[in-house]
Each structure stands twice: as structure tokens, then as C-alpha cells.
Design a protein around this motif. Structure first.
Motif, PDB file in Angstrom:
ATOM      1  N   LEU A 145     -22.212   4.667  33.909  1.00  0.00           N
ATOM      2  CA  LEU A 145     -21.732   5.982  34.495  1.00  0.00           C
ATOM      3  C   LEU A 145     -22.839   6.644  35.237  1.00  0.00           C
ATOM      4  O   LEU A 145     -22.769   7.885  35.687  1.00  0.00           O
ATOM      5  CB  LEU A 145     -21.024   6.864  33.335  1.00  0.00           C
ATOM      6  N   GLY A 164      -9.122   2.215  27.660  1.00  0.00           N
ATOM      7  CA  GLY A 164     -10.260   2.759  27.688  1.00  0.00           C
ATOM      8  C   GLY A 164     -10.961   2.168  26.626  1.00  0.00           C
ATOM      9  O   GLY A 164     -11.720   1.330  26.391  1.00  0.00           O
ATOM     10  N   TYR A 166     -14.433   9.048  35.405  1.00  0.00           N
ATOM     11  CA  TYR A 166     -14.346   8.307  34.172  1.00  0.00           C
ATOM     12  C   TYR A 166     -14.306   9.215  33.089  1.00  0.00           C
ATOM     13  O   TYR A 166     -13.904   8.850  31.818  1.00  0.00           O
ATOM     14  CB  TYR A 166     -15.107   7.271  34.069  1.00  0.00           C
ATOM     15  N   LEU A 198     -20.413   0.559  29.778  1.00  0.00           N
ATOM     16  CA  LEU A 198     -20.376   1.793  30.538  1.00  0.00           C
ATOM     17  C   LEU A 198     -21.607   1.879  31.406  1.00  0.00           C
ATOM     18  O   LEU A 198     -22.789   1.532  31.169  1.00  0.00           O
ATOM     19  CB  LEU A 198     -20.662   2.895  29.528  1.00  0.00           C
ATOM     20  N   TYR A 244      -7.984   0.509  39.786  1.00  0.00           N
ATOM     21  CA  TYR A 244      -7.971   1.540  40.566  1.00  0.00           C
ATOM     22  C   TYR A 244      -6.381   1.932  41.053  1.00  0.00           C
ATOM     23  O   TYR A 244      -6.018   2.979  41.008  1.00  0.00           O
ATOM     24  CB  TYR A 244      -9.011   1.892  41.367  1.00  0.00           C
ATOM     25  N   ALA A 258     -18.880   8.975  39.361  1.00  0.00           N
ATOM     26  CA  ALA A 258     -18.532   8.144  38.226  1.00  0.00           C
ATOM     27  C   ALA A 258     -18.061   8.840  36.931  1.00  0.00           C
ATOM     28  O   ALA A 258     -17.346   8.768  36.125  1.00  0.00           O
ATOM     29  CB  ALA A 258     -19.485   7.069  37.790  1.00  0.00           C
ATOM     30  N   ARG A 259     -19.065   9.835  36.564  1.00  0.00           N
ATOM     31  CA  ARG A 259     -18.940  10.779  35.353  1.00  0.00           C
ATOM     32  C   ARG A 259     -17.915  11.581  35.568  1.00  0.00           C
ATOM     33  O   ARG A 259     -16.774  11.891  34.733  1.00  0.00           O
ATOM     34  CB  ARG A 259     -20.173  11.498  35.252  1.00  0.00           C
ATOM     35  N   MET A 263     -17.198  -0.081  33.502  1.00  0.00           N
ATOM     36  CA  MET A 263     -16.717   1.187  33.766  1.00  0.00           C
ATOM     37  C   MET A 263     -18.008   1.994  34.486  1.00  0.00           C
ATOM     38  O   MET A 263     -18.813   2.502  33.989  1.00  0.00           O
ATOM     39  CB  MET A 263     -16.383   2.010  32.497  1.00  0.00           C
ATOM     40  N   GLY A 264     -17.684   1.759  35.949  1.00  0.00           N
ATOM     41  CA  GLY A 264     -18.737   2.364  36.547  1.00  0.00           C
ATOM     42  C   GLY A 264     -19.305   1.296  37.411  1.00  0.00           C
ATOM     43  O   GLY A 264     -18.865   0.043  37.410  1.00  0.00           O
ATOM     44  N   GLN A 278     -15.108   6.647  44.421  1.00  0.00           N
ATOM     45  CA  GLN A 278     -15.710   5.570  43.549  1.00  0.00           C
ATOM     46  C   GLN A 278     -15.426   4.289  44.133  1.00  0.00           C
ATOM     47  O   GLN A 278     -16.460   3.294  43.953  1.00  0.00           O
ATOM     48  CB  GLN A 278     -14.984   5.788  42.147  1.00  0.00           C
ATOM     49  N   GLU A 293      -7.927  13.090  41.523  1.00  0.00           N
ATOM     50  CA  GLU A 293      -7.939  11.732  41.003  1.00  0.00           C
ATOM     51  C   GLU A 293      -7.870  10.981  42.462  1.00  0.00           C
ATOM     52  O   GLU A 293      -8.813  10.118  42.514  1.00  0.00           O
ATOM     53  CB  GLU A 293      -6.761  11.255  40.256  1.00  0.00           C
TER      54      GLU A 293
END
Length: 194
Positions: free
Chosen positions: A37, A19, A52, A35, A134, A48-49, A110-111, A167, A160
């Protein structure tokens, strides 16, 4: 060491390596944030929000409470063999995620970033899985479930699994729009997971 500390320590290392460190590294290379998101009210941004940000936060809080306060909830199974297998999956998942992120280099996001001019990544782990990052997260969450073995951990794993499936599909739609036939050919030859 208590078994409850294993997933908590893993979550701290995972958040730092996969991360924070990855975000800083790619931001330095790009000069802009990786990012993506989404700030709007779209299903893609909301997913996404949740995937992540909200799920990792909820997961970390649960692991922290379980490790410190010892409030694990009803245990689904007993035995160190299952927990050892889970610990192996935690380590393997983290290593796989780091490997897949490194293979993406500066194209990692990320997204879904519709404005990115990145390339279609088809080498390394992407030659075997369209979503190796993923896949590593899925392995990690399964490992966590095996180590913790409680109903709350099972619920977090199920959430998840649902979010990662959605996602991945949002990202596939974006990749098909960006790369057209090249992505369709890649999609036809490489499976989503393995």
C-alpha cells in the motif's frame, strides 16, 4: 431479514474471503506480506491506501450504522426488485473476485508491489479482463448501491469508481515497466474491464 442487513453481511463475508483469508493464504505461501500500500507520500501510495483501507472502512461503518441505527438517509428508489438485483450482483461480485484472486495464486498483491518477481497473469478471467478483481469490486459496489439505495451509498459508489479507475492505471504503469513488450501485447489484446 431487513434489506439493510444484506450489504452488511456481504461486507463481512467479502472482507473475510477476499481480504483477510487471501492475505493469510498468500503470506503463508510467500513468507512475506502481499500488502503493497506504500508508506510514502506518492499519489500511488495514497490512492492504494484510500482504495484498500479507508474506503472499505468508511463503507463498513456506514453499512453498520445503517443496519443497526436505521439511519439510511434519503432513499433514491423503492421496490424489492431492484434490491433483489443488487443482491444477485453482490453474490456475483464476490464469486468473481474470489475466482480472479485464485487465478493469480501467489502472484496476488494488494496494491502495486515493485519488488515482486511474479509472473504476468493472462489466463482464466485475465484472458477477458486486465483487472478482473477490480471488475468484481465494481460489480459488488453497484450491487450494494442497488440494495441500499441512499445518497450516502451513491457517494461511496462514486468514490469507489474514481479510485478503482486511478488504481488500475497505476498498476498498468507498473506492469508495463516490469513486463515490457509482453505486457504491451497483452494490453493490446485484452480490454481493461470487459
Amino acid at each position: 431479514m431487513s434489506w439493510s442487513l444484506v450489504p452488511l453481511l456481504h461486507a463481512i463475508v467479502f472482507g473475510g474471503v477476499a481480504g483477510a483469508a487471501r492475505l493469510v493464504l498468500v503470506r503463508r505461501r510467500l513468507g512475506t506480506s502481499p500488502l503493497a500500500l506504500g508508506a510514502g507520500d506518492s499519489a500511488r501510495g495514497f490512492t492504494a491506501r484510500c482504495f484498500y483501507a479507508w474506503l472499505p472502512l468508511a463503507d463498513f461503518c456506514y453499512l453498520l450504522v445503517e443496519a443497526i441505527a436505521g439511519l439510511p438517509g434519503p432513499v433514491l428508489w423503492q421496490g424489492d426488485a431492484v434490491r433483489v438485483a443488487g443482491t444477485v450482483l453482490l453474490a456475483a461480485g464476490l464469486a468473481w473476485v474470489a475466482y480472479a484472486q485464485a487465478a493469480m495464486g501467489s502472484d496476488w498483491r494488494m496494491g502495486v508491489d515493485d519488488g515482486s518477481q511474479g509472473r504476468l497473469c493472462t489466463h482464466g478471467p485475465f484472458a477477458r479482463s486486465r483487472h478482473p478483481v477490480y471488475l468484481g469490486i465494481r460489480i459488488t459496489m453497484l450491487g450494494q448501491l442497488l440494495v441500499v439505495g441512499t445518497w450516502p451509498a451513491l457517494c461511496l459508489w462514486a468514490i469507489e469508481e474514481l479510485l478503482v479507475q486511478v488504481q488500475a492505471r497505476f498498476e498498468e504503469e507498473a506492469m508495463a515497466a516490469r513486463f515490457g513488450g509482453a505486457y504491451q501485447a497483452y494490453r493490446a489484446s485484452v480490454r481493461r474491464w470487459l
